[in-house]
Each structure stands twice: as structure tokens, then as C-alpha cells.
Design a protein around this motif. Sequence first.
Motif, PDB file in Angstrom:
ATOM      1  N   TYR A 101     -21.489  14.327 -35.994  1.00  0.00           N
ATOM      2  CA  TYR A 101     -21.341  13.210 -36.932  1.00  0.00           C
ATOM      3  C   TYR A 101     -21.882  13.608 -38.300  1.00  0.00           C
ATOM      4  CZ  TYR A 101     -19.945   9.831 -33.367  1.00  0.00           C
ATOM      5  OH  TYR A 101     -19.256   9.143 -32.399  1.00  0.00           O
ATOM      6  N   GLU A 102     -20.960  13.873 -39.226  1.00  0.00           N
ATOM      7  CA  GLU A 102     -21.326  14.236 -40.588  1.00  0.00           C
ATOM      8  C   GLU A 102     -21.614  12.982 -41.409  1.00  0.00           C
ATOM      9  OE1 GLU A 102     -21.669  17.255 -41.773  1.00  0.00           O
ATOM     10  OE2 GLU A 102     -20.659  18.539 -40.300  1.00  0.00           O
ATOM     11  N   VAL A 103     -22.482  13.124 -42.407  1.00  0.00           N
ATOM     12  CA  VAL A 103     -22.742  12.023 -43.323  1.00  0.00           C
ATOM     13  C   VAL A 103     -21.522  11.808 -44.203  1.00  0.00           C
ATOM     14  CG1 VAL A 103     -24.133  11.276 -45.288  1.00  0.00           C
ATOM     15  CG2 VAL A 103     -25.217  12.373 -43.327  1.00  0.00           C
ATOM     16  N   SER A 104     -21.131  10.567 -44.358  1.00  0.00           N
ATOM     17  CA  SER A 104     -19.953  10.232 -45.159  1.00  0.00           C
ATOM     18  C   SER A 104     -20.377   9.551 -46.456  1.00  0.00           C
ATOM     19  CB  SER A 104     -19.011   9.333 -44.352  1.00  0.00           C
ATOM     20  OG  SER A 104     -17.941   8.884 -45.156  1.00  0.00           O
ATOM     21  N   GLY A 105     -20.719   8.270 -46.371  1.00  0.00           N
ATOM     22  CA  GLY A 105     -21.163   7.541 -47.550  1.00  0.00           C
ATOM     23  C   GLY A 105     -20.035   7.112 -48.461  1.00  0.00           C
ATOM     24  N   CYS A 106     -19.197   6.211 -47.981  1.00  0.00           N
ATOM     25  CA  CYS A 106     -18.117   5.699 -48.826  1.00  0.00           C
ATOM     26  C   CYS A 106     -17.732   4.295 -48.375  1.00  0.00           C
ATOM     27  CB  CYS A 106     -16.906   6.620 -48.806  1.00  0.00           C
ATOM     28  SG  CYS A 106     -16.062   6.707 -47.222  1.00  0.00           S
ATOM     29  N   MET A 107     -17.150   3.540 -49.301  1.00  0.00           N
ATOM     30  CA  MET A 107     -16.644   2.222 -48.962  1.00  0.00           C
ATOM     31  C   MET A 107     -15.397   2.388 -48.098  1.00  0.00           C
ATOM     32  SD  MET A 107     -18.816   0.218 -50.390  1.00  0.00           S
ATOM     33  CE  MET A 107     -17.995  -1.341 -50.043  1.00  0.00           C
ATOM     34  N   ALA A 108     -15.184   1.445 -47.188  1.00  0.00           N
ATOM     35  CA  ALA A 108     -14.019   1.496 -46.306  1.00  0.00           C
ATOM     36  C   ALA A 108     -13.542   0.084 -46.018  1.00  0.00           C
ATOM     37  CB  ALA A 108     -14.356   2.218 -45.006  1.00  0.00           C
ATOM     38  N   THR A 109     -12.226  -0.064 -45.883  1.00  0.00           N
ATOM     39  CA  THR A 109     -11.615  -1.348 -45.575  1.00  0.00           C
ATOM     40  C   THR A 109     -10.959  -1.278 -44.212  1.00  0.00           C
ATOM     41  OG1 THR A 109     -11.147  -1.721 -47.931  1.00  0.00           O
ATOM     42  CG2 THR A 109      -9.959  -3.088 -46.356  1.00  0.00           C
ATOM     43  N   VAL A 110     -11.162  -2.305 -43.398  1.00  0.00           N
ATOM     44  CA  VAL A 110     -10.581  -2.350 -42.059  1.00  0.00           C
ATOM     45  C   VAL A 110      -9.065  -2.491 -42.163  1.00  0.00           C
ATOM     46  CG1 VAL A 110     -10.459  -3.648 -39.905  1.00  0.00           C
ATOM     47  CG2 VAL A 110     -12.667  -3.316 -41.052  1.00  0.00           C
ATOM     48  N   LYS A 111      -8.356  -1.660 -41.408  1.00  0.00           N
ATOM     49  CA  LYS A 111      -6.892  -1.664 -41.421  1.00  0.00           C
ATOM     50  C   LYS A 111      -6.386  -1.593 -39.986  1.00  0.00           C
ATOM     51  CE  LYS A 111      -4.610   1.996 -42.501  1.00  0.00           C
ATOM     52  NZ  LYS A 111      -4.035   3.165 -43.205  1.00  0.00           N
ATOM     53  N   PRO A 112      -6.227  -2.754 -39.305  1.00  0.00           N
ATOM     54  CA  PRO A 112      -5.733  -2.752 -37.922  1.00  0.00           C
ATOM     55  C   PRO A 112      -4.321  -2.183 -37.849  1.00  0.00           C
ATOM     56  CG  PRO A 112      -6.675  -4.879 -38.513  1.00  0.00           C
ATOM     57  CD  PRO A 112      -6.512  -4.109 -39.787  1.00  0.00           C
ATOM     58  N   SER A 113      -3.922  -1.790 -36.633  1.00  0.00           N
ATOM     59  CA  SER A 113      -2.595  -1.190 -36.452  1.00  0.00           C
ATOM     60  C   SER A 113      -1.482  -2.219 -36.515  1.00  0.00           C
ATOM     61  CB  SER A 113      -2.539  -0.449 -35.111  1.00  0.00           C
ATOM     62  OG  SER A 113      -2.859  -1.333 -34.046  1.00  0.00           O
TER      63      SER A 113
ATOM     64  N   GLU B 128     -14.731  -5.434 -45.430  1.00  0.00           N
ATOM     65  CA  GLU B 128     -15.290  -4.265 -46.108  1.00  0.00           C
ATOM     66  C   GLU B 128     -16.535  -3.736 -45.409  1.00  0.00           C
ATOM     67  OE1 GLU B 128     -15.122  -6.906 -48.950  1.00  0.00           O
ATOM     68  OE2 GLU B 128     -13.069  -6.396 -49.469  1.00  0.00           O
ATOM     69  N   LEU B 129     -16.581  -2.438 -45.255  1.00  0.00           N
ATOM     70  CA  LEU B 129     -17.673  -1.760 -44.577  1.00  0.00           C
ATOM     71  C   LEU B 129     -18.109  -0.560 -45.409  1.00  0.00           C
ATOM     72  CD1 LEU B 129     -15.930  -1.557 -41.086  1.00  0.00           C
ATOM     73  CD2 LEU B 129     -17.543  -3.337 -41.802  1.00  0.00           C
ATOM     74  N   ILE B 130     -19.250   0.006 -45.033  1.00  0.00           N
ATOM     75  CA  ILE B 130     -19.681   1.295 -45.582  1.00  0.00           C
ATOM     76  C   ILE B 130     -19.717   2.285 -44.430  1.00  0.00           C
ATOM     77  CG2 ILE B 130     -21.539   2.596 -46.672  1.00  0.00           C
ATOM     78  CD1 ILE B 130     -22.399   0.067 -48.076  1.00  0.00           C
ATOM     79  N   GLU B 131     -18.964   3.358 -44.549  1.00  0.00           N
ATOM     80  CA  GLU B 131     -19.015   4.405 -43.522  1.00  0.00           C
ATOM     81  C   GLU B 131     -20.231   5.281 -43.793  1.00  0.00           C
ATOM     82  OE1 GLU B 131     -15.655   7.034 -41.539  1.00  0.00           O
ATOM     83  OE2 GLU B 131     -16.420   8.007 -43.349  1.00  0.00           O
ATOM     84  N   LEU B 132     -21.124   5.358 -42.814  1.00  0.00           N
ATOM     85  CA  LEU B 132     -22.341   6.152 -42.946  1.00  0.00           C
ATOM     86  C   LEU B 132     -22.171   7.560 -42.392  1.00  0.00           C
ATOM     87  CD1 LEU B 132     -24.910   3.410 -41.838  1.00  0.00           C
ATOM     88  CD2 LEU B 132     -24.283   4.069 -44.173  1.00  0.00           C
ATOM     89  N   ARG B 133     -21.601   7.649 -41.198  1.00  0.00           N
ATOM     90  CA  ARG B 133     -21.342   8.933 -40.544  1.00  0.00           C
ATOM     91  C   ARG B 133     -20.011   8.861 -39.806  1.00  0.00           C
ATOM     92  NH1 ARG B 133     -25.615  12.591 -39.637  1.00  0.00           N
ATOM     93  NH2 ARG B 133     -27.687  11.871 -40.268  1.00  0.00           N
TER      94      ARG B 133
ATOM     95  N   THR C 104     -13.289  10.877 -35.240  1.00  0.00           N
ATOM     96  CA  THR C 104     -12.700   9.952 -34.270  1.00  0.00           C
ATOM     97  C   THR C 104     -13.375   8.589 -34.336  1.00  0.00           C
ATOM     98  OG1 THR C 104     -12.139  11.778 -32.789  1.00  0.00           O
ATOM     99  CG2 THR C 104     -12.167   9.567 -31.837  1.00  0.00           C
ATOM    100  N   TRP C 105     -14.704   8.610 -34.388  1.00  0.00           N
ATOM    101  CA  TRP C 105     -15.492   7.390 -34.504  1.00  0.00           C
ATOM    102  C   TRP C 105     -16.288   7.401 -35.799  1.00  0.00           C
ATOM    103  CZ3 TRP C 105     -15.228   3.180 -31.365  1.00  0.00           C
ATOM    104  CH2 TRP C 105     -14.604   3.346 -30.126  1.00  0.00           C
ATOM    105  N   SER C 106     -16.478   6.223 -36.378  1.00  0.00           N
ATOM    106  CA  SER C 106     -17.264   6.077 -37.603  1.00  0.00           C
ATOM    107  C   SER C 106     -18.433   5.133 -37.346  1.00  0.00           C
ATOM    108  CB  SER C 106     -16.406   5.507 -38.735  1.00  0.00           C
ATOM    109  OG  SER C 106     -15.385   6.405 -39.099  1.00  0.00           O
ATOM    110  N   LEU C 107     -19.621   5.564 -37.750  1.00  0.00           N
ATOM    111  CA  LEU C 107     -20.787   4.693 -37.750  1.00  0.00           C
ATOM    112  C   LEU C 107     -20.769   3.968 -39.091  1.00  0.00           C
ATOM    113  CD1 LEU C 107     -23.512   3.610 -36.793  1.00  0.00           C
ATOM    114  CD2 LEU C 107     -24.564   5.725 -37.604  1.00  0.00           C
ATOM    115  N   VAL C 108     -20.661   2.646 -39.056  1.00  0.00           N
ATOM    116  CA  VAL C 108     -20.455   1.879 -40.278  1.00  0.00           C
ATOM    117  C   VAL C 108     -21.529   0.805 -40.450  1.00  0.00           C
ATOM    118  CG1 VAL C 108     -17.970   2.272 -40.276  1.00  0.00           C
ATOM    119  CG2 VAL C 108     -18.895   0.259 -39.122  1.00  0.00           C
ATOM    120  N   TYR C 109     -21.656   0.339 -41.685  1.00  0.00           N
ATOM    121  CA  TYR C 109     -22.547  -0.761 -42.042  1.00  0.00           C
ATOM    122  C   TYR C 109     -21.684  -1.898 -42.551  1.00  0.00           C
ATOM    123  CZ  TYR C 109     -26.045  -3.411 -44.720  1.00  0.00           C
ATOM    124  OH  TYR C 109     -26.854  -4.401 -45.231  1.00  0.00           O
TER     125      TYR C 109
END
Length: 234
Positions: free
Chosen positions: A95-107, A134-139, A143-148
Motif C-alpha cells: 500500500y503506497e501513500v497516495s494523498g489525493c482527492m477522489a470522487t466515488v464513481k459506482p459502476s 468526496e473522499l481523500i485517498e490515503l494509501r 486494487t483497494w484504497s484506504l480512504v478518508y
Amino acid sequence: MRFKRLFLCLTALLLCTAMALADTLFVTTQNEDTVNMHSGAGTQYEILMRIPNGYGVETNEALDPDRWMLCTYEEQQGYIDGRYLSEVPSAINGYEVSGCMATVKPSTTNGYVNFREKPSTNAKVLYRCHKGDELIELRSNGTWSLVYDTSSCDRGFIQSRFLEYGEPIALADIAFLLADTASMIPPEEIGSTPTSSGSAGASLSGAALVQCDLCGGWYEAGNEFRNHICSGAN
């Protein structure tokens, strides 16, 4: 506008937090070993505790790899060799550190994405996220993202393929969110994770795995009705 308001509120919170708290540095060791915290500035002093790789410590000093740093971890204050501290947290089990804003996009248009306690489709669902949240991707491990979650202040896991990425965030602004994320990353388990999205891997029992086209969950081939309950996007 909602995205902008959330971002401005988060920025204000981080600025207030930065004024109140010390800087966060991260334990960075080879082979993901622990590092010793000593009662004084040297190995001759008593070992107070051992801190795992990737965990954050607080300090009021500027990072200097050539000296011992006075740090605080879990309310214990002591000295750590500056060579084993970094301003950038290391990867934990892929799990690499990411640090960016992210928006949920269901299929699907009216779909949702499960916000989970751990990075597994078998893990507890804390709640559902919907399109545009809206979320913040931390790591992330790809395949999986740890988000805030900026609206609930929760941290959890979402499948990375259901995120649309936005602007990067300065690491210093989210360091306090990353400080203990190493404890949230499960150890790697051989055979427990499919080889890649859409392809068959193997379950712990050795049976072939197939991915559900609707929710992304995995089930043992030939036993989809017995072993898999489709729950929409995961």
C-alpha cells in the motif's frame, strides 16, 4: 460547489490542527523492521519501546538524519535515531501513500460502493457511498484504497476502480491522517487475494476464484449461489 466547500473546510481544519500539533515523522526501516525508542540520545540508553515501520511519531524538531530526534509516540517521549525517520511514510504491504482527492464513481448510475472496515469483500460494510461522494485517498495497492471520508471523518477501504481521482494534496496536510494507517493495513496472506481484477485466483482452500461482474466480489468457481451474495458495487 459542494466539492469546493468540503475542500475549503478540510483545509481550514488542517491549518488549525497544524498550529496545535507537532510535526509528524514516519518510521522507515529496511525489511519493515521496528525501530527502538531510547531514554536518551544513544544506543547506550534504555530501550523504552519498539515502534513498527510506517507508524508516525510527533516531534518539534526538524528532521536531521545525523542526530537523535526527541519524539513522542503514544504519549511516550524518547529518542529515535534520525536515520530511521522520514517525512514521507513508506509503503506497507504493497500500500503506497497516495494523498489525493477522489470522487466515488459506482459502476451503475444508481449504484453505490461499500465503505468497508478492511480491504476485503468479506469485511464488514460500515456504510454505503454514492455517486459524487468526496473522499481523500490515503494509501492504495492498486486494487483497494484506504480512504478518508471528509463528511463523516471515517477511514475505511473502497475498491480503487470505483474512484475517480482529482487534485493531489500536500503530504504535510494529511500527515496526521497517515500517522497510524500502518495499523489498518492487514498483513499479506498468500492465496487470500485474487491474482488480478477479472481473473481467477485461488481461495485459502485452493479452489479457483471467479469475480462477480455486478459487485466485484469473489466466489469459488461453480459455487456462486452457495458462497456468494451479490450486494451491488463493493
